[in-house]
Design a protein around this motif. Structure first.
Motif, PDB file in Angstrom:
ATOM      1  N   GLU A 363       0.830  -1.208   0.000  1.00 30.13           N
ATOM      2  CA  GLU A 363       0.000   0.000   0.000  1.00 30.13           C
ATOM      3  C   GLU A 363       0.865   1.259   0.000  1.00 30.13           C
ATOM      4  O   GLU A 363       0.554   2.249  -0.688  1.00 30.13           O
ATOM      5  N   THR A 364       1.949   1.212   0.741  1.00 31.10           N
ATOM      6  CA  THR A 364       2.860   2.364   0.788  1.00 31.10           C
ATOM      7  C   THR A 364       3.539   2.557  -0.558  1.00 31.10           C
ATOM      8  O   THR A 364       3.673   3.690  -1.053  1.00 31.10           O
ATOM      9  N   LEU A 365       3.996   1.465  -1.171  1.00 32.86           N
ATOM     10  CA  LEU A 365       4.644   1.556  -2.480  1.00 32.86           C
ATOM     11  C   LEU A 365       3.679   2.137  -3.520  1.00 32.86           C
ATOM     12  O   LEU A 365       4.063   3.007  -4.318  1.00 32.86           O
ATOM     13  N   LEU A 366       2.410   1.689  -3.522  1.00 30.23           N
ATOM     14  CA  LEU A 366       1.441   2.203  -4.494  1.00 30.23           C
ATOM     15  C   LEU A 366       1.179   3.689  -4.263  1.00 30.23           C
ATOM     16  O   LEU A 366       1.120   4.477  -5.227  1.00 30.23           O
ATOM     17  N   ALA A 367       1.038   4.079  -3.007  1.00 28.33           N
ATOM     18  CA  ALA A 367       0.810   5.498  -2.711  1.00 28.33           C
ATOM     19  C   ALA A 367       2.002   6.341  -3.172  1.00 28.33           C
ATOM     20  O   ALA A 367       1.838   7.446  -3.705  1.00 28.33           O
ATOM     21  N   TRP A 368       3.197   5.843  -2.991  1.00 32.69           N
ATOM     22  CA  TRP A 368       4.379   6.570  -3.441  1.00 32.69           C
ATOM     23  C   TRP A 368       4.429   6.663  -4.962  1.00 32.69           C
ATOM     24  O   TRP A 368       4.752   7.724  -5.519  1.00 32.69           O
ATOM     25  N   LEU A 369       4.113   5.571  -5.647  1.00 31.36           N
ATOM     26  CA  LEU A 369       4.121   5.576  -7.110  1.00 31.36           C
ATOM     27  C   LEU A 369       3.060   6.526  -7.665  1.00 31.36           C
ATOM     28  O   LEU A 369       3.285   7.180  -8.688  1.00 31.36           O
ATOM     29  N   GLU A 370       1.902   6.612  -7.002  1.00 26.34           N
ATOM     30  CA  GLU A 370       0.821   7.465  -7.505  1.00 26.34           C
ATOM     31  C   GLU A 370       1.058   8.944  -7.199  1.00 26.34           C
ATOM     32  O   GLU A 370       0.683   9.808  -7.997  1.00 26.34           O
ATOM     33  N   THR A 371       1.674   9.245  -6.051  1.00 25.64           N
ATOM     34  CA  THR A 371       1.865  10.654  -5.679  1.00 25.64           C
ATOM     35  C   THR A 371       3.186  11.215  -6.184  1.00 25.64           C
ATOM     36  O   THR A 371       3.295  12.420  -6.425  1.00 25.64           O
ATOM     37  N   ARG A 372       4.168  10.328  -6.323  1.00 23.77           N
ATOM     38  CA  ARG A 372       5.533  10.763  -6.682  1.00 23.77           C
ATOM     39  C   ARG A 372       6.030  11.835  -5.690  1.00 23.77           C
ATOM     40  O   ARG A 372       6.850  12.677  -6.019  1.00 23.77           O
ATOM     41  N   GLY A 373       5.475  11.770  -4.473  1.00 20.55           N
ATOM     42  CA  GLY A 373       5.844  12.765  -3.478  1.00 20.55           C
ATOM     43  C   GLY A 373       6.747  12.200  -2.414  1.00 20.55           C
ATOM     44  O   GLY A 373       7.201  11.046  -2.484  1.00 20.55           O
ATOM     45  N   GLY A 374       7.001  13.013  -1.405  1.00 22.33           N
ATOM     46  CA  GLY A 374       7.819  12.582  -0.280  1.00 22.33           C
ATOM     47  C   GLY A 374       6.970  11.945   0.793  1.00 22.33           C
ATOM     48  O   GLY A 374       5.770  11.690   0.617  1.00 22.33           O
ATOM     49  N   ALA A 375       7.592  11.732   1.950  1.00 15.28           N
ATOM     50  CA  ALA A 375       6.922  11.061   3.062  1.00 15.28           C
ATOM     51  C   ALA A 375       5.651  11.787   3.503  1.00 15.28           C
ATOM     52  O   ALA A 375       4.644  11.130   3.804  1.00 15.28           O
ATOM     53  N   PRO A 376       5.648  13.144   3.605  1.00 13.80           N
ATOM     54  CA  PRO A 376       4.421  13.818   4.058  1.00 13.80           C
ATOM     55  C   PRO A 376       3.226  13.556   3.131  1.00 13.80           C
ATOM     56  O   PRO A 376       2.115  13.308   3.609  1.00 13.80           O
ATOM     57  N   GLU A 377       3.456  13.612   1.807  1.00  7.26           N
ATOM     58  CA  GLU A 377       2.349  13.389   0.871  1.00  7.26           C
ATOM     59  C   GLU A 377       1.838  11.949   0.952  1.00  7.26           C
ATOM     60  O   GLU A 377       0.640  11.697   0.957  1.00  7.26           O
ATOM     61  N   VAL A 378       2.773  10.990   1.027  1.00  6.32           N
ATOM     62  CA  VAL A 378       2.371   9.589   1.111  1.00  6.32           C
ATOM     63  C   VAL A 378       1.662   9.332   2.441  1.00  6.32           C
ATOM     64  O   VAL A 378       0.651   8.612   2.500  1.00  6.32           O
ATOM     65  N   ALA A 379       2.153   9.918   3.526  1.00  2.01           N
ATOM     66  CA  ALA A 379       1.540   9.739   4.839  1.00  2.01           C
ATOM     67  C   ALA A 379       0.112  10.285   4.853  1.00  2.01           C
ATOM     68  O   ALA A 379      -0.787   9.688   5.447  1.00  2.01           O
TER      69      ALA A 379
END
Length: 428
Positions: A363-379
């Motif tokens: 879930e974290t990997l998918l959120a990172w791939l979709e946002t292309r953002g840093g930790a705050p955006e993924v969090a």
């Protein structure tokens, strides 16, 4: 022929025909005035009336032709107008029985069924035919009233005769309605048969060299204008005996299959989707994407794929959905074997992480791939603390290494993870 005089009895009340909405009030009669007329007098009345049937029938037909010149004059096999034959038979059938005391005429010539069939086959209503019948009864009554006066039949008996005439008229109308209904059913059945033939050709994967010519020929037989584009729907019955959806006449519908199909012409026309949704209330299924007419089979394939996913609970059920609104799910979920194989290869690093921890990392990997953002955006997307995301991203980097920096591998990872989410394996 005796001189004709105005009838000695009042004109009969207007006839009440089936479907007119009016009901003749019951008449309480303790005794029949007609049965009290001597038999000899009744037979004399019937004989005089029968002698005038040929001339009276011609007079009635002439008046009908004058009042309703638009009605077609159909000839029988002997070249005689069928209307004249029908009038004559109706008069003869009525008169043959009125001399039988205690019996009212019940004979209804079947030729009147043919009149009803003719109106149905030519797309006309029964209104004109019923008006013609009423006119015929009025004209016949005038002459019968004259004959009744001539042989001195009492007015109360003539009143009963008039009522019997209206009952007889109702029987003739019933015959015509039956013929009309038979013609309508036959036409509807033939249209459905031709419509199914057209749909079979339209949805066939392989057709001849000139598919539009063949389609045009079959479409012309049911009056269906060939559209530029179509969308094909596959429906799921809400119940075995469910009434067919009330789609517009231009929509081809085949209810004979286990999963009914329909072909929607020009599906992108203004207001068409809204009209379809209203017409499909209570039904569920899927409508494929709009395609050129000759590619209707492609739209059918997508609709069938969507229905299969609905039956598995992977697409919303209980309604008719449009495939164009669920493209991602159809693309990612339909080729299951390919997606599953890609998922096994791409998500292999999670094999030893345990189910719960592996799901959180995915879930974290998918959120990172979709946002292309840093930790705050993924969090923010996952609803967790940024420090938790940083910890998981470090683990992801350890598991996949430099592969997460490769655009092709990132695309594959996002593809399989989105498919996992659509299947419910990951959180939204």
């Amino acid at each position: 022929m005796p001189p004709r005089h105005p009838p000695a009895v009042p004109a009969p009340p207007p006839a009440d025909l089936p479907g007119s909405g009016s009901v003749r009030p019951p008449v309480a009669v303790s005794r029949s005035a007609w049965t009290e007329v001597p038999q000899l007098q009744l037979k004399q009345f019937a004989a005089l009336a029968m002698d005038e049937v040929p001339v009276l029938a011609e007079d009635i037909l002439r008046e009908i032709r004058r009042e309703y010149p638009q009605l077609p004059l159909v000839l029988d096999d002997y070249g005689e107008p069928m209307a004249l034959v029908g009038i004559r038979r109706a008069l003869e059938g009525f008169l043959q029985q009125i001399a039988l005391a205690g019996n009212r005429p019940r004979y209804h010539p079947e030729v009147f069924q043919e009149f009803g069939r003719g109106e149905g086959l030519h797309g006309r209503s029964l209104d004109s035919l019923q008006a013609v019948y009423r006119l015929g009864v009025r004209l016949a009554w005038r002459r019968l009233a004259e004959i009744g006066q001539q042989v001195e039949i009492p007015p109360p008996a003539m009143y009963e005769l008039a009522e019997a005439g209206f009952e007889y008229l109702d029987g003739l109308v019933d015959q015509s309605v039956r013929g009309y209904a038979e013609a309508a059913a036959r036409q509807a059945g033939e249209r459905l048969r031709l419509q199914r033939k057209l749909m079979e050709l339209l949805l066939a994967e392989h057709r001849g060299a000139d598919p539009l010519d063949a389609l045009g020929e079959r479409a012309a037989r049911i009056g269906w204008p060939l559209p530029e584009t179509v969308a094909v729907g596959v429906l799921l019955r809400p119940a075995r005996e469910a009434v067919a959806p009330a789609v517009s006449q231009g929509v081809l519908l085949d209810m004979e299959t286990e999963q009914p199909r329909m072909v929607v012409p020009e599906p992108d026309a203004a207001g068409r989707p809204e009209l379809l949704k209203r017409a499909m209330t209570g039904w569920s299924g899927a409508i494929g994407p709009p395609v050129p007419l000759v590619d209707a089979a492609k739209s059918l394939r997508w609709a069938e794929a969507a229905v299969r996913l609905m039956e598995r609970g992977l697409l919303p059920g209980g309604e008719v959905l449009f495939c164009t609104e669920h493209t991602e799910a159809l693309v990612l979920l339909q080729p299951e074997e390919l997606i599953d194989d890609l998922a096994r290869r791409c998500l292999a690093p999670l094999t030893h992480c345990g189910p719960a921890h592996g799901r959180r990392l995915a879930e974290t990997l998918l959120a990172w791939l979709e946002t292309r953002g840093g930790a705050p955006e993924v969090a923010a997307r996952l609803g967790v603390h940024p420090q938790t995301v940083r910890y998981r991203l470090r683990q992801i980097r350890e598991l996949w290494g430099d592969e997460v920096d490769d655009p092709d591998r990132r695309f594959e990872l996002e593809l399989v993870l989105r498919a996992q989410r659509l299947r419910g394996a990951l959180g939204g």
